[in-house]
Design a protein around this motif. Structure first.
Motif, mmCIF file in Angstrom:
data_model
loop_
_atom_site.group_PDB
_atom_site.id
_atom_site.type_symbol
_atom_site.label_atom_id
_atom_site.label_comp_id
_atom_site.label_asym_id
_atom_site.label_seq_id
_atom_site.Cartn_x
_atom_site.Cartn_y
_atom_site.Cartn_z
ATOM 1 N N LEU A 28 0.793 -1.229 0.000
ATOM 2 C CA LEU A 28 0.000 0.000 0.000
ATOM 3 C C LEU A 28 0.826 1.280 0.000
ATOM 4 O O LEU A 28 0.272 2.366 -0.147
ATOM 5 C CB LEU A 28 -0.950 0.008 1.201
ATOM 6 N N ASP A 49 -1.385 4.428 -1.204
ATOM 7 C CA ASP A 49 -2.157 4.238 -2.428
ATOM 8 C C ASP A 49 -3.602 3.899 -2.062
ATOM 9 O O ASP A 49 -3.938 2.747 -1.798
ATOM 10 C CB ASP A 49 -1.531 3.108 -3.244
ATOM 11 N N PRO A 50 -4.477 4.913 -2.014
ATOM 12 C CA PRO A 50 -5.863 4.659 -1.603
ATOM 13 C C PRO A 50 -6.618 3.754 -2.577
ATOM 14 O O PRO A 50 -7.496 2.992 -2.163
ATOM 15 C CB PRO A 50 -6.490 6.048 -1.529
ATOM 16 N N ALA A 51 -6.294 3.798 -3.849
ATOM 17 C CA ALA A 51 -6.965 2.928 -4.817
ATOM 18 C C ALA A 51 -6.640 1.466 -4.532
ATOM 19 O O ALA A 51 -7.522 0.592 -4.565
ATOM 20 C CB ALA A 51 -6.563 3.300 -6.235
ATOM 21 N N ARG A 52 -5.391 1.182 -4.229
ATOM 22 C CA ARG A 52 -4.991 -0.195 -3.914
ATOM 23 C C ARG A 52 -5.654 -0.624 -2.602
ATOM 24 O O ARG A 52 -6.082 -1.771 -2.472
ATOM 25 C CB ARG A 52 -3.476 -0.297 -3.824
ATOM 26 N N PHE A 53 -5.748 0.284 -1.638
ATOM 27 C CA PHE A 53 -6.421 -0.048 -0.387
ATOM 28 C C PHE A 53 -7.872 -0.416 -0.648
ATOM 29 O O PHE A 53 -8.409 -1.363 -0.037
ATOM 30 C CB PHE A 53 -6.332 1.128 0.596
ATOM 31 N N GLY A 54 -8.494 0.280 -1.571
ATOM 32 C CA GLY A 54 -9.870 -0.052 -1.955
ATOM 33 C C GLY A 54 -9.982 -1.468 -2.495
ATOM 34 O O GLY A 54 -10.986 -2.156 -2.256
ATOM 35 N N GLU A 55 -8.967 -1.919 -3.214
ATOM 36 C CA GLU A 55 -8.972 -3.308 -3.700
ATOM 37 C C GLU A 55 -8.918 -4.292 -2.545
ATOM 38 O O GLU A 55 -9.529 -5.352 -2.596
ATOM 39 C CB GLU A 55 -7.783 -3.538 -4.631
ATOM 40 N N TRP A 56 -8.162 -3.941 -1.509
ATOM 41 C CA TRP A 56 -8.076 -4.817 -0.335
ATOM 42 C C TRP A 56 -9.438 -4.924 0.347
ATOM 43 O O TRP A 56 -9.782 -5.979 0.866
ATOM 44 C CB TRP A 56 -7.035 -4.287 0.653
ATOM 45 N N LEU A 57 -10.155 -3.827 0.385
ATOM 46 C CA LEU A 57 -11.458 -3.859 1.046
ATOM 47 C C LEU A 57 -12.440 -4.693 0.240
ATOM 48 O O LEU A 57 -13.251 -5.392 0.726
ATOM 49 C CB LEU A 57 -12.012 -2.455 1.241
#
Length: 85
Positions: free
Chosen positions: A64, A77-85
């Motif tokens: 992240l 990387d907020p977009a990648r964090f969104g993928e984790w969620l």
């Protein structure tokens, strides 16, 4: 053999192993991160369910946070964090 098949075969071998629950907690975070990167988060649910909190924190650090260029400050990387969620 396509190089994209290699990580998927490694994942299949790992998830088919009866010792999966004892193997995963011993994997280095760098190995877990490489697997997630090569295969994708969506394919690694069985693995992620078995990681330890310390492994997950280390994988988050690797996945992240990144620098745009060598020597630059790392950025979340907020977009990648969104993928984790």
């Amino acid at each position: 053999m396509s190089t994209s098949l290699l990580p998927r075969r490694a994942l299949a071998r790992l998830t088919d192993d009866a010792r999966l629950s004892s193997v995963v907690p011993d994997l280095p975070p760098e190995v877990l991160h490489a697997l997630l990167t090569d295969v994708g988060l969506d394919a690694c649910g069985a693995i992620l369910a078995l990681v330890t909190p310390a492994q997950l924190a280390a994988v988050f650090d690797l996945d992240l946070w990144s620098a745009g260029r060598p020597g630059a400050d790392e950025r979340f990387d907020p977009a990648r964090f969104g993928e984790w969620l």
